[in-house]
Design an enzyme around this catalytic site. Structure first.
Site, mmCIF file in Angstrom:
data_model
loop_
_atom_site.group_PDB
_atom_site.id
_atom_site.type_symbol
_atom_site.label_atom_id
_atom_site.label_comp_id
_atom_site.label_asym_id
_atom_site.label_seq_id
_atom_site.Cartn_x
_atom_site.Cartn_y
_atom_site.Cartn_z
ATOM 1 N N HIS B 135 5.290 1.559 7.496
ATOM 2 C CA HIS B 135 5.078 0.517 8.502
ATOM 3 C C HIS B 135 4.178 1.003 9.627
ATOM 4 O O HIS B 135 4.222 2.153 10.031
ATOM 5 C CB HIS B 135 6.418 0.059 9.072
ATOM 6 C CG HIS B 135 7.139 -0.897 8.173
ATOM 7 N ND1 HIS B 135 6.712 -2.192 7.995
ATOM 8 C CD2 HIS B 135 8.219 -0.753 7.377
ATOM 9 C CE1 HIS B 135 7.521 -2.804 7.153
ATOM 10 N NE2 HIS B 135 8.448 -1.951 6.747
ATOM 11 N N CYS B 239 -0.340 -1.372 7.457
ATOM 12 C CA CYS B 239 -0.926 -2.641 7.900
ATOM 13 C C CYS B 239 -2.086 -2.401 8.840
ATOM 14 O O CYS B 239 -2.110 -1.430 9.580
ATOM 15 C CB CYS B 239 0.079 -3.448 8.723
ATOM 16 S SG CYS B 239 1.576 -3.776 7.914
#
Lengths: 51, 275
Positions: B135, B239
């Site tokens: 993440h 991301c």
């Protein structure tokens, strides 16, 4: 809305204040621990993997 | 005296405006409440998920330590079990937060506990591409600062039996005129690889569908390059931009060193961990 809730709370001022505080904490806990975790996968962010 | 048989009438004007005021106030309070809920959700995404994750990561680490205690460094590293930790990831350049226990698999539940290994890609030290996802924001954001990684920065992987030192490959704008002679000493072994790897750079931003970046040779169809010609890469995906899942940031590194663990000296650590 909030004034109406306040009027529904029973007891003297101090008891009402504590009840109101507990209500607020309860709502926050419900959001953080139940509603947000349930809603989160439906939202379009956070997935770091390749499709 | 009040007459009781007057028929009910419309409320006097001041009562009606009072009701309108109550409705408007209720509407306003609703909007304020909605705003507070959205703010709380931001706090949840960034902070509260990290608290949950810290706990899961600590559990995974503890289980990994227990498992490693049963493995002699002379033996072969045990195969990863889905959802369980199997390696430790150190990125000295990113400092605090690391090391993380790396788990097997990239489903959301696994990634909530720490960086996950794309099942089916190479294992640490193997030929091919050891590919991990993590993440960028929230859930402890293990790969939150991947954009700060520079070429030649060390990415160290510890398994039950070995330490593997990968180094970030030269970035796109450095690769063309990369001179191994003048490159800093720490860049030894991290020069552009060339051949089928000429389009593989230290860091890139790609569309989420570009799964070929985790192929054994990134960007090249599977099976094109025979195994014995493959380099030993590591790939980190996260991301991009932060707080969005619109694109993916990809960091490629290449294995430059390996140190076997020594049973009698569990305190020995690669010098690369210190910078």
């Amino acid at each position: 809305m909030y004034a109406w809730i306040w009027r529904q709370l029973p007891g003297p001022l101090a008891v009402r204040a504590v009840t109101a505080l507990l209500l607020v904490v309860g709502v926050i806990a419900l959001l953080l621990f139940v509603i947000f975790p349930a809603v989160e996968p439906l939202l379009p962010f956070g997935d770091p993997t390749l499709e | 005296m009040v007459s009781l048989d007057t028929p009910p009438q419309a409320p006097p004007p001041e009562r009606r405006s009072g009701r309108l005021r109550a409705v408007l106030r209720g509407f306003g309070e609703g909007l304020i409440t909605l705003g507070l809920v959205v703010l709380l959700f931001v706090f949840y995404e960034v902070q509260v998920t990290s608290w949950f994750s810290a706990r899961q990561q600590a559990d995974a680490t503890q289980r990994l330590r227990d498992r490693w205690r049963e493995v002699s460094p002379e033996a072969r590293a045990p195969d990863p079990i889905p959802g369980r930790g199997f390696a430790r990831l150190y990125v000295p350049a990113l400092g605090s937060g690391f090391p993380f226990t790396v788990l097997e698999g990239t489903d959301q539940e696994t990634l909530a506990a720490g960086p996950g290994h794309y099942t089916g890609t190479a294992l640490p030290g193997e030929r091919g591409n050891f590919a991990l996802a993590g993440h960028r924001s929230g859930r402890m954001a293990p790969f939150g600062d991947l954009d700060r990684l520079d070429s030649c920065d060390a990415v160290v992987v510890e398994t039950a039996t070995e330490w593997y030192v990968y180094r970030v490959l030269p970035l796109r704008d450095e690769a063309a005129d990369w001179d191994p002679e003048t490159a800093p000493e720490r860049c030894a072994g991290a020069a552009p690889i060339g051949g089928p790897y000429r389009e593989v750079f230290g860091r890139s931003i790609v569309e989420p569908q570009r799964r070929e970046v985790i192929h054994p040779v990134p960007g090249v169809p599977r099976g094109t390059v025979p195994e014995q010609w493959r380099s030993r890469l590591i790939t980190l995906t996260t991301c991009h931009p932060r707080y969005s899942a619109e694109k993916r940031m990809i960091v490629h590194g290449v294995l430059t060193k390996r140190y076997p663990k020594v049973a009698e000296r569990p305190d020995l650590r690669p010098p690369e961990l210190d910078g």
